[in-house]
Design a protein around this motif. Structure first.
Motif, mmCIF file in Angstrom:
data_model
loop_
_atom_site.group_PDB
_atom_site.id
_atom_site.type_symbol
_atom_site.label_atom_id
_atom_site.label_comp_id
_atom_site.label_asym_id
_atom_site.label_seq_id
_atom_site.Cartn_x
_atom_site.Cartn_y
_atom_site.Cartn_z
ATOM 1 N N CYS A 225 57.351 -67.221 -53.455
ATOM 2 C CA CYS A 225 58.635 -66.395 -53.188
ATOM 3 C C CYS A 225 58.030 -64.994 -53.353
ATOM 4 N N ASN A 226 58.669 -64.058 -52.460
ATOM 5 C CA ASN A 226 58.296 -62.597 -52.614
ATOM 6 C C ASN A 226 59.520 -61.655 -52.526
ATOM 7 N N ALA A 227 59.754 -60.884 -53.538
ATOM 8 C CA ALA A 227 60.792 -59.781 -53.046
ATOM 9 C C ALA A 227 59.992 -58.356 -53.238
ATOM 10 N N ALA A 228 60.154 -57.638 -52.207
ATOM 11 C CA ALA A 228 59.421 -56.624 -52.042
ATOM 12 C C ALA A 228 60.478 -55.508 -51.874
ATOM 13 N N GLY A 229 60.007 -54.305 -52.534
ATOM 14 C CA GLY A 229 60.889 -52.953 -52.493
ATOM 15 C C GLY A 229 61.950 -53.205 -53.412
ATOM 16 N N GLU B 292 60.223 -48.470 -56.490
ATOM 17 C CA GLU B 292 60.309 -49.837 -56.117
ATOM 18 C C GLU B 292 59.131 -50.627 -56.440
ATOM 19 N N TYR B 293 59.346 -51.817 -56.732
ATOM 20 C CA TYR B 293 58.407 -52.832 -57.163
ATOM 21 C C TYR B 293 58.447 -53.975 -56.478
ATOM 22 N N ASP B 294 57.190 -54.754 -56.193
ATOM 23 C CA ASP B 294 57.315 -56.198 -55.722
ATOM 24 C C ASP B 294 57.092 -57.229 -56.667
ATOM 25 N N TYR B 295 57.865 -58.193 -56.428
ATOM 26 C CA TYR B 295 57.736 -59.411 -57.627
ATOM 27 C C TYR B 295 57.520 -60.802 -56.904
ATOM 28 N N TRP B 296 56.707 -61.498 -57.510
ATOM 29 C CA TRP B 296 56.349 -62.684 -56.940
ATOM 30 C C TRP B 296 56.908 -63.861 -57.835
#
Length: 123
Positions: free
Chosen positions: A95-99, A109-113
């Motif tokens: 799963c990825n959450a971007a921005g 803004e950061y991206d998370y996995w």
């Protein structure tokens, strides 16, 4: 700290279905895009499907017509329904959450996995 937790992976026979879910938690203000990536053994991680906060979706050609993606902006969750699975879909799905903007750093803004969930499709 923002965390992503996936659920729903498992073992399924060819032609079967699975549903993956992911929940983002933490001091989140907004998430520009959420989605799923996968990595099969010996291969690079590839994008499977993404969905923006406005509901715009994007799918890899290999899953078009078989996978759907939905999102709940209020709950910061994303789900992916996978139908007509085949052995080529076997991979670890991330799963990825971007921005992502948070209450702590509103201007960045950061991206998370997530840690990933295994999907195995047997022939």
């Amino acid at each position: 700290q923002v965390q992503l937790v996936e659920s729903g992976g498992g073992l399924v026979q060819s032609g079967g279905s699975l549903r993956l879910s992911c929940a983002a938690s933490g001091p989140i203000l907004s998430i520009r895009s959420m989605g799923w990536y996968r990595q099969a053994p010996g291969k690079q991680r590839e994008r499977v499907a993404t969905i923006t906060s406005r509901g715009s979706t994007n799918f890899a050609d290999s899953v078009k017509g078989r996978f759907t993606i939905t999102r709940d902006n209020a709950k910061n969750t994303v789900s992916m329904q996978m139908n007509s699975l085949n052995p080529e879909d076997t991979a670890v799905y991330y799963c990825n959450a971007a921005g992502v903007t948070t209450k702590l750093e509103k201007s960045n803004e950061y991206d998370y996995w997530g840690r990933g969930t295994q999907v195995t499709v047997s022939s």
